[in-house]
Design a protein around this motif. Structure first.
Motif, PDB file in Angstrom:
ATOM      1  N   ARG A 111       0.804  -0.784   0.055  1.00 34.85           N
ATOM      2  CA  ARG A 111      -0.190  -0.250  -0.038  1.00 34.85           C
ATOM      3  C   ARG A 111       1.046   0.608  -0.013  1.00 34.85           C
ATOM      4  NH1 ARG A 111      -5.264   0.399   1.400  1.00 34.85           N
ATOM      5  NH2 ARG A 111      -6.434  -1.633   1.803  1.00 34.85           N
ATOM      6  N   PRO A 112       0.854   2.470  -1.146  1.00 33.19           N
ATOM      7  CA  PRO A 112      -0.656   2.042  -1.927  1.00 33.19           C
ATOM      8  C   PRO A 112      -0.424   1.782  -2.788  1.00 33.19           C
ATOM      9  CG  PRO A 112       0.779   4.108  -2.252  1.00 33.19           C
ATOM     10  CD  PRO A 112       1.173   3.588  -0.550  1.00 33.19           C
ATOM     11  N   TRP A 113      -1.444   0.872  -3.538  1.00 30.20           N
ATOM     12  CA  TRP A 113      -1.316   0.531  -4.637  1.00 30.20           C
ATOM     13  C   TRP A 113      -2.962   0.512  -5.981  1.00 30.20           C
ATOM     14  CZ3 TRP A 113       2.614  -4.128  -5.204  1.00 30.20           C
ATOM     15  CH2 TRP A 113       2.813  -4.671  -5.711  1.00 30.20           C
ATOM     16  N   THR A 114      -2.384   0.140  -7.259  1.00 31.88           N
ATOM     17  CA  THR A 114      -3.728   0.373  -7.589  1.00 31.88           C
ATOM     18  C   THR A 114      -3.271  -0.651  -9.203  1.00 31.88           C
ATOM     19  OG1 THR A 114      -1.776   2.114  -9.010  1.00 31.88           O
ATOM     20  CG2 THR A 114      -3.669   2.865  -7.614  1.00 31.88           C
ATOM     21  N   VAL A 115      -4.006  -0.599  -9.927  1.00 32.95           N
ATOM     22  CA  VAL A 115      -4.072  -2.036 -10.259  1.00 32.95           C
ATOM     23  C   VAL A 115      -4.769  -1.130 -12.233  1.00 32.95           C
ATOM     24  CG1 VAL A 115      -4.621  -4.207 -11.720  1.00 32.95           C
ATOM     25  CG2 VAL A 115      -3.834  -3.585  -9.427  1.00 32.95           C
ATOM     26  N   SER A 116      -3.819  -0.988 -13.258  1.00 30.40           N
ATOM     27  CA  SER A 116      -4.483  -0.399 -14.659  1.00 30.40           C
ATOM     28  C   SER A 116      -5.508  -1.342 -15.155  1.00 30.40           C
ATOM     29  CB  SER A 116      -3.107   0.502 -15.411  1.00 30.40           C
ATOM     30  OG  SER A 116      -3.849   0.873 -16.277  1.00 30.40           O
ATOM     31  N   VAL A 117      -6.342  -1.330 -15.705  1.00 31.13           N
ATOM     32  CA  VAL A 117      -6.820  -2.076 -16.379  1.00 31.13           C
ATOM     33  C   VAL A 117      -7.811  -1.477 -17.671  1.00 31.13           C
ATOM     34  CG1 VAL A 117      -8.907  -3.430 -16.792  1.00 31.13           C
ATOM     35  CG2 VAL A 117      -8.101  -2.894 -14.219  1.00 31.13           C
ATOM     36  N   GLU A 118      -6.474  -2.006 -19.230  1.00 29.35           N
ATOM     37  CA  GLU A 118      -6.594  -0.756 -20.149  1.00 29.35           C
ATOM     38  C   GLU A 118      -7.075  -1.783 -21.545  1.00 29.35           C
ATOM     39  OE1 GLU A 118      -1.723  -0.698 -19.991  1.00 29.35           O
ATOM     40  OE2 GLU A 118      -2.914   0.604 -18.538  1.00 29.35           O
ATOM     41  N   GLY A 119      -6.131  -1.537 -22.364  1.00 31.37           N
ATOM     42  CA  GLY A 119      -6.833  -2.154 -23.672  1.00 31.37           C
ATOM     43  C   GLY A 119      -8.026  -2.121 -24.017  1.00 31.37           C
ATOM     44  N   GLU A 120      -8.482  -3.762 -24.991  1.00 26.99           N
ATOM     45  CA  GLU A 120     -10.386  -3.485 -25.349  1.00 26.99           C
ATOM     46  C   GLU A 120     -10.836  -4.020 -24.435  1.00 26.99           C
ATOM     47  OE1 GLU A 120     -10.369  -3.375 -28.308  1.00 26.99           O
ATOM     48  OE2 GLU A 120      -8.253  -3.513 -29.104  1.00 26.99           O
ATOM     49  N   VAL A 121     -11.391  -2.157 -23.732  1.00 26.70           N
ATOM     50  CA  VAL A 121     -12.341  -2.637 -22.944  1.00 26.70           C
ATOM     51  C   VAL A 121     -13.024  -1.164 -23.125  1.00 26.70           C
ATOM     52  CG1 VAL A 121     -11.381  -4.487 -21.283  1.00 26.70           C
ATOM     53  CG2 VAL A 121     -10.851  -1.438 -21.125  1.00 26.70           C
ATOM     54  N   LYS A 122     -14.209  -1.184 -22.869  1.00 23.03           N
ATOM     55  CA  LYS A 122     -14.736   0.165 -23.098  1.00 23.03           C
ATOM     56  C   LYS A 122     -14.943   1.117 -21.666  1.00 23.03           C
ATOM     57  CE  LYS A 122     -18.704  -2.733 -25.294  1.00 23.03           C
ATOM     58  NZ  LYS A 122     -20.041  -2.959 -25.969  1.00 23.03           N
ATOM     59  N   ARG A 123     -14.578   0.590 -20.273  1.00 17.82           N
ATOM     60  CA  ARG A 123     -14.551   0.923 -19.615  1.00 17.82           C
ATOM     61  C   ARG A 123     -12.897   0.818 -18.000  1.00 17.82           C
ATOM     62  NH1 ARG A 123     -19.767  -0.373 -15.966  1.00 17.82           N
ATOM     63  NH2 ARG A 123     -19.116   1.300 -14.770  1.00 17.82           N
ATOM     64  N   PRO A 124     -11.903   1.528 -19.355  1.00 13.77           N
ATOM     65  CA  PRO A 124     -10.583   1.294 -18.888  1.00 13.77           C
ATOM     66  C   PRO A 124     -11.020   1.900 -17.639  1.00 13.77           C
ATOM     67  CG  PRO A 124     -10.086   2.589 -20.625  1.00 13.77           C
ATOM     68  CD  PRO A 124     -12.133   2.391 -20.688  1.00 13.77           C
ATOM     69  N   LYS A 125      -9.753   1.396 -16.468  1.00 13.48           N
ATOM     70  CA  LYS A 125     -10.105   2.265 -15.133  1.00 13.48           C
ATOM     71  C   LYS A 125      -8.359   1.899 -14.549  1.00 13.48           C
ATOM     72  CE  LYS A 125     -13.014   2.892 -10.859  1.00 13.48           C
ATOM     73  NZ  LYS A 125     -12.924   3.949 -10.733  1.00 13.48           N
ATOM     74  N   VAL A 126      -8.020   2.630 -13.553  1.00 12.82           N
ATOM     75  CA  VAL A 126      -6.963   2.692 -12.948  1.00 12.82           C
ATOM     76  C   VAL A 126      -7.593   2.746 -11.624  1.00 12.82           C
ATOM     77  CG1 VAL A 126      -5.097   3.105 -11.819  1.00 12.82           C
ATOM     78  CG2 VAL A 126      -5.441   3.980 -14.084  1.00 12.82           C
ATOM     79  N   TYR A 127      -8.047   1.204 -10.743  1.00 12.64           N
ATOM     80  CA  TYR A 127      -8.314   0.862  -9.996  1.00 12.64           C
ATOM     81  C   TYR A 127      -7.459   0.785  -8.727  1.00 12.64           C
ATOM     82  CZ  TYR A 127     -12.193  -1.220 -12.061  1.00 12.64           C
ATOM     83  OH  TYR A 127     -13.326  -1.274 -12.908  1.00 12.64           O
ATOM     84  N   ASP A 128      -8.428   1.416  -7.700  1.00 11.15           N
ATOM     85  CA  ASP A 128      -6.919   1.764  -6.710  1.00 11.15           C
ATOM     86  C   ASP A 128      -7.833   0.460  -5.395  1.00 11.15           C
ATOM     87  OD1 ASP A 128      -7.747   2.117  -3.165  1.00 11.15           O
ATOM     88  OD2 ASP A 128      -5.812   3.367  -4.195  1.00 11.15           O
ATOM     89  N   LEU A 129      -6.518  -0.009  -4.984  1.00 13.44           N
ATOM     90  CA  LEU A 129      -7.288  -1.338  -4.231  1.00 13.44           C
ATOM     91  C   LEU A 129      -8.227  -1.626  -3.500  1.00 13.44           C
ATOM     92  CD1 LEU A 129      -6.201  -4.567  -3.206  1.00 13.44           C
ATOM     93  CD2 LEU A 129      -4.349  -3.403  -1.428  1.00 13.44           C
ATOM     94  N   ASP A 130      -8.411  -0.187  -2.745  1.00 15.17           N
ATOM     95  CA  ASP A 130      -9.546  -0.198  -2.124  1.00 15.17           C
ATOM     96  C   ASP A 130     -10.917  -0.467  -2.319  1.00 15.17           C
ATOM     97  OD1 ASP A 130      -8.620  -0.055   0.392  1.00 15.17           O
ATOM     98  OD2 ASP A 130      -8.197   1.574   0.561  1.00 15.17           O
ATOM     99  N   GLU A 131     -11.067  -0.221  -3.657  1.00 17.80           N
ATOM    100  CA  GLU A 131     -11.116   0.357  -5.108  1.00 17.80           C
ATOM    101  C   GLU A 131     -11.941  -1.771  -5.674  1.00 17.80           C
ATOM    102  OE1 GLU A 131     -12.292   3.288  -7.931  1.00 17.80           O
ATOM    103  OE2 GLU A 131      -9.942   2.693  -7.584  1.00 17.80           O
ATOM    104  N   LEU A 132     -10.995  -2.777  -5.311  1.00 19.02           N
ATOM    105  CA  LEU A 132     -10.953  -3.595  -5.889  1.00 19.02           C
ATOM    106  C   LEU A 132     -11.687  -4.412  -4.647  1.00 19.02           C
ATOM    107  CD1 LEU A 132      -7.993  -4.460  -7.556  1.00 19.02           C
ATOM    108  CD2 LEU A 132      -9.944  -4.485  -8.925  1.00 19.02           C
ATOM    109  N   LEU A 133     -11.452  -4.499  -3.643  1.00 18.01           N
ATOM    110  CA  LEU A 133     -11.620  -5.292  -2.724  1.00 18.01           C
ATOM    111  C   LEU A 133     -13.219  -5.102  -2.175  1.00 18.01           C
ATOM    112  CD1 LEU A 133      -8.075  -4.042  -0.149  1.00 18.01           C
ATOM    113  CD2 LEU A 133      -8.888  -6.351  -0.370  1.00 18.01           C
ATOM    114  N   LYS A 134     -13.999  -4.052  -2.749  1.00 17.92           N
ATOM    115  CA  LYS A 134     -15.267  -4.346  -2.343  1.00 17.92           C
ATOM    116  C   LYS A 134     -15.650  -4.017  -3.846  1.00 17.92           C
ATOM    117  CE  LYS A 134     -14.182   0.035   0.762  1.00 17.92           C
ATOM    118  NZ  LYS A 134     -14.914   1.130   0.650  1.00 17.92           N
ATOM    119  N   LEU A 135     -15.249  -4.179  -4.656  1.00 17.23           N
ATOM    120  CA  LEU A 135     -15.598  -4.383  -6.055  1.00 17.23           C
ATOM    121  C   LEU A 135     -16.941  -5.699  -5.870  1.00 17.23           C
ATOM    122  CD1 LEU A 135     -16.036  -3.711  -9.095  1.00 17.23           C
ATOM    123  CD2 LEU A 135     -13.923  -5.629  -9.914  1.00 17.23           C
TER     124      LEU A 135
END
Length: 334
Positions: A111-135
């Protein structure tokens, strides 16, 4: 080609397999939970069972999950002791010896930590770890894990199906594969000074493999957050594939049209294929895959004195994942 068979899958209930001696361990866990160590709003079943079957976990933040409802999500083999799970690891960013990650991974900062989701997606996003934990709600999945060198474990992981994140970002029609990239920071990862692999570490899946319910986005084990040496703070777990396919400490997930080249494919294409499904009929050039040793069952030295057991096709998950590869030559597409 290996003929796929429907071997069925018998889910026994925990009450049928838990020995009476475990009762006292459960009481201790419940006392911990009463002190607020179990986390809020999450079902404690899994952490309780994991604690009972494998011995007391470490002193990391609690991350329990509800009992898995996914077919194949609860292997009822005896869980590997926590100490073995967290001290016998392949994580070359922290050293090539199995004991290196537990010794050197304290330098990783989850922490802190982010995961970038990108490429062939309609909703690319850089996720904070807490966002992923609550997904999505957390589950505990008790999975077998098989390493290409011939050792195996049974680990209670905590997370949710990777498909939950994939649906959230909405892959386009061009997305055929998913590529995972691990953190590569020399200041935190002493193993990056080695040239054993080209860094950063990358792995890949077909999109349908990534969408399979058993593909887990994992944040914890044994009812606690992931230890650094096990891939903190977020990794994937693919229980029907050899362990190196399950990328650790992920910082990027990219959706692509063409099949990505993974790190081990690039380093030794004659030894490591893209699919890397557990298959007792396809040997690694330097190791037989016909049998395995379960870590924690045979004393020290990585279980070298453990009686070997036959390797199961797809690591025992053939009823769940076999149809993903129907019609494929599994010796050619290894």
């Amino acid at each position: 080609m290996h003929q796929l068979k429907d071997r069925g899958f018998d889910h026994r209930t925990p009450s049928e397999i838990t020995p009476a001696a475990v009762y006292h361990a459960r009481r201790e866990w419940l006392q911990r939970a009463a002190l607020g160590l179990a986390g809020a709003g999450l079902a404690p079943w899994a952490a309780r069972e994991a604690f009972a079957q494998g011995g007391a976990p470490g002193k990391l933040a609690a991350l329990p999950g509800a009992r898995s409802a996914v077919a194949g999500g609860l292997v009822m083999d005896k869980a590997t002791p926590y100490d073995d799970v967290t001290s016998y690891n392949n994580y070359y960013e922290f050293g090539t010896d199995k004991a290196d990650p537990a010794r050197t991974a304290h330098t990783l900062k989850p922490r802190p930590w982010t995961v970038s989701v990108e490429g062939e997606v309609k909703r690319p996003k850089v996720y904070d770890l807490d966002e992923l934990l609550k997904l999505s709600p957390m589950e505990e999945r008790i999975y077998r894990l098989r390493c290409v060198e011939g050792w195996s474990m049974v680990v209670p992981w905590v997370g949710y199906s990777l498909a939950e994140l994939i649906r959230k970002v909405e892959p386009t029609g061009n997305a055929k594969f998913v590529e995972f990239t691990t953190l590569a920071d020399k200041a935190q990862m002493p193993g990056l000074r080695s040239s054993v692999l080209d860094w950063p570490y990358t792995e890949g899946l077909r999109l349908d493999e990534a969408m399979h319910p058993l593909a887990l986005l994992a944040f914890g084990l044994y009812g606690q957050v992931l230890p650094n040496q096990n891939g903190a703070p977020v990794r994937v777990i693919l229980p029907w594939k050899y362990g190196f396919k399950s990328a650790k400490s992920i910082v990027k997930i990219r959706f692509v049209e063409k099949q990505p080249v993974s790190s081990w494919e690039r380093a030794a294409p004659q030894e490591y294929g893209f699919y890397s499904n557990v298959n007792p009929q396809v040997d690694h050039p330097r190791w037989s895959q016909a049998s395995e040793r379960r870590i924690g069952e045979g004393g020290g030295l990585g279980g070298l004195f453990t009686k070997r057991r036959p390797t199961l096709m797809f690591n025992g998950y053939e009823p769940q994942v076999g149809q993903l590869y129907a019609g494929m030559d599994l010796k050619k597409f290894y």
